[in-house]
Design a protein around this motif. Sequence first.
Motif, short mmCIF file in Angstrom:
data_model
loop_
_atom_site.label_atom_id
_atom_site.label_comp_id
_atom_site.label_asym_id
_atom_site.label_seq_id
_atom_site.Cartn_x
_atom_site.Cartn_y
_atom_site.Cartn_z
N PHE A 25 0.84 -1.21 0.00
CA PHE A 25 0.00 0.00 0.00
C PHE A 25 0.87 1.25 0.00
O PHE A 25 0.50 2.28 0.57
CB PHE A 25 -0.94 0.01 1.21
CG PHE A 25 -2.08 -0.97 1.10
CD1 PHE A 25 -3.07 -0.78 0.16
CD2 PHE A 25 -2.15 -2.07 1.93
CE1 PHE A 25 -4.12 -1.68 0.05
CE2 PHE A 25 -3.19 -2.98 1.83
CZ PHE A 25 -4.18 -2.78 0.88
N SER A 26 2.01 1.18 -0.64
CA SER A 26 2.92 2.32 -0.67
C SER A 26 2.24 3.54 -1.26
O SER A 26 1.59 3.48 -2.30
CB SER A 26 4.15 1.96 -1.51
OG SER A 26 5.02 3.07 -1.64
N GLY A 27 2.38 4.66 -0.57
CA GLY A 27 1.83 5.93 -1.04
C GLY A 27 0.37 6.15 -0.74
O GLY A 27 -0.19 7.16 -1.15
N VAL A 28 -0.27 5.22 -0.01
CA VAL A 28 -1.71 5.30 0.21
C VAL A 28 -2.03 5.29 1.71
O VAL A 28 -1.59 4.39 2.42
CB VAL A 28 -2.43 4.11 -0.47
CG1 VAL A 28 -3.94 4.28 -0.33
CG2 VAL A 28 -2.03 4.00 -1.92
N PRO A 29 -2.78 6.27 2.22
CA PRO A 29 -3.24 6.21 3.61
C PRO A 29 -4.17 5.02 3.82
O PRO A 29 -4.95 4.67 2.94
CB PRO A 29 -4.00 7.54 3.80
CG PRO A 29 -3.51 8.42 2.70
CD PRO A 29 -3.20 7.51 1.55
N ILE A 30 -4.07 4.39 4.97
CA ILE A 30 -4.92 3.26 5.34
C ILE A 30 -5.74 3.65 6.56
O ILE A 30 -5.21 4.23 7.51
CB ILE A 30 -4.09 2.00 5.65
CG1 ILE A 30 -3.36 1.51 4.39
CG2 ILE A 30 -4.97 0.88 6.21
CD1 ILE A 30 -2.45 0.32 4.65
N THR A 31 -7.02 3.31 6.55
CA THR A 31 -7.88 3.55 7.70
C THR A 31 -8.26 2.20 8.31
O THR A 31 -8.70 1.30 7.60
CB THR A 31 -9.15 4.30 7.29
OG1 THR A 31 -8.78 5.51 6.62
CG2 THR A 31 -10.01 4.64 8.52
N VAL A 32 -8.07 2.09 9.62
CA VAL A 32 -8.36 0.84 10.34
C VAL A 32 -9.43 1.10 11.37
O VAL A 32 -9.32 2.02 12.19
CB VAL A 32 -7.09 0.27 11.02
CG1 VAL A 32 -7.43 -0.97 11.84
CG2 VAL A 32 -6.03 -0.05 9.99
N TYR A 33 -10.51 0.31 11.32
CA TYR A 33 -11.61 0.42 12.28
C TYR A 33 -11.69 -0.85 13.11
O TYR A 33 -11.44 -1.95 12.60
CB TYR A 33 -12.95 0.63 11.56
CG TYR A 33 -13.02 1.83 10.69
CD1 TYR A 33 -13.35 3.09 11.21
CD2 TYR A 33 -12.80 1.74 9.31
CE1 TYR A 33 -13.44 4.20 10.39
CE2 TYR A 33 -12.88 2.85 8.49
CZ TYR A 33 -13.20 4.08 9.03
OH TYR A 33 -13.29 5.19 8.23
N PHE A 34 -12.03 -0.70 14.38
CA PHE A 34 -12.35 -1.84 15.23
C PHE A 34 -13.82 -1.75 15.60
O PHE A 34 -14.27 -0.73 16.13
CB PHE A 34 -11.47 -1.87 16.48
CG PHE A 34 -10.05 -2.31 16.17
CD1 PHE A 34 -9.68 -3.64 16.30
CD2 PHE A 34 -9.12 -1.39 15.73
CE1 PHE A 34 -8.39 -4.05 16.00
CE2 PHE A 34 -7.82 -1.79 15.43
CZ PHE A 34 -7.45 -3.13 15.56
N ARG A 35 -14.55 -2.80 15.29
CA ARG A 35 -16.01 -2.77 15.48
C ARG A 35 -16.47 -3.94 16.33
O ARG A 35 -15.80 -4.97 16.43
CB ARG A 35 -16.71 -2.82 14.11
CG ARG A 35 -16.47 -1.57 13.28
CD ARG A 35 -17.15 -1.66 11.93
NE ARG A 35 -17.02 -0.41 11.17
CZ ARG A 35 -17.44 -0.26 9.94
NH1 ARG A 35 -18.02 -1.27 9.30
NH2 ARG A 35 -17.29 0.89 9.31
N LYS A 36 -17.64 -3.75 16.92
CA LYS A 36 -18.23 -4.78 17.78
C LYS A 36 -18.62 -5.98 16.94
O LYS A 36 -19.26 -5.86 15.91
CB LYS A 36 -19.47 -4.20 18.47
CG LYS A 36 -20.13 -5.15 19.45
CD LYS A 36 -19.34 -5.25 20.74
CE LYS A 36 -20.08 -6.06 21.79
NZ LYS A 36 -19.31 -6.22 23.02
#
Length: 435
Positions: A423-434
């Motif tokens: 994922f070079s050059g790309v922001p990653i969003t990580v969510y933790f969900r129930k």
Amino acid sequence: MMSIVAVVGRPNVGKSTFFNRMIQRREAIVDAVSGVTRDRHYGKSDWNGKDFSLIDTGGYVKGSEDVFEAEIDKQVQLAIDEADAIIFMVDVESGVTGMDQEVAKLLRRSKKPIFLAINKVDTSSRMNDALEFYSLGFETQYPISSISGSGTGDLLDDLIKALPDKEPVDNSHLPRFAVVGRPNAGKSSFINALIGEDRYIVTDVAGTTRDSIDTKYDRFGFEFNLVDTAGIRKKSKVKEDLEFYSVMRSVRAIEHCDVIILVFDATRGFDGQVENIFWLAQRNNKGIVIVANKWDLVEDKETSTVKDYEKYIRQQCEPFVDVPIVFISTITKQRLYKAIETAVEVYNNRSKKIKTSELNEVMLPIIQNYPPPAYKGKYVKIKFCTQLPTPYPSFAFFCNLPQYVKEPYKRYIENKLRENFDFSGVPITVYFRKK
């Protein structure tokens, strides 16, 4: 493309307070862009699921009343030209003033939806005082308080009904690469060198490019739209109304592109304003390629110079350091193809979709070997993960106690995603969900 809403009025009626409240309604992408003058700002807001761009046009007193009136006339007229709807803000404490009447005359001549917002109505007695503003000639008025937010809901409910649907329509479905940076960094020269013709005016004067212009690029097996943008400079440096809106269009170009090619002058360095543009792109979840232009002019280059320069740039970009950096020269055409090749790779990384089975096969053993730390004696158990259907890489990890997963562990998970999937050059969003 999102609709534009301009907040206009004379000085000291609370426009900036209203603007700040509006952009803070959004939990994710919020930015008051550096590169505007005095108290003028540009940001993004949303209401009931509809996004729109918001402009605080500002106002200032300079010289005599005649000069002031001319300045108000010019600023409001620019706002009218750019906006799809206008919030006309007045102050209940001072009542109807001559300047309010001047602005109202200009607005009545437009065919744009006008919403009269009477600010500082925070007591029942002031509701009665607000009635005098009917004399401005607008059928509906909205008593509000920018500080408390009272009344803004009714205003926004009606506002979004009047906004046109302006979803981007791209019949070609081509990727959009926006070339952005400070003024005179070599953005237009970069595009001219790529397409092999002097399509854009290039001078030594900073700020030659005034608008965002698309060019289709179809060479060497690549096909995409290149967007040349006006330079984005520091707030204190922007003095012309025309440049204010040029900067605004550049920011909108960032919002509506897939990848930004951040061009900066290697002889001037990766300074604070370049960093601001970088973080604006990162907050908008855009792919990013950093391009150091004029590398041929850097003196005393040694074997380690590139590595040292890269290390310095990555330090300025922490914690988002997984960004490609290319050193080019638009004059000698050094590594121009490499810059475009890298931008295409970043676009592919941003568009990448990982199968749920593959993602779980890789990530669950990693999580099992290094689970989230216990919090107040309670253990977080992550059982499943999947990539979300968003235009950029975002992932949901399902667990029993998502509220106990702290930021350091989220960064750990992001780093492991980057180690195992490119994922070079790309922001990653990580969510933790129930679960």
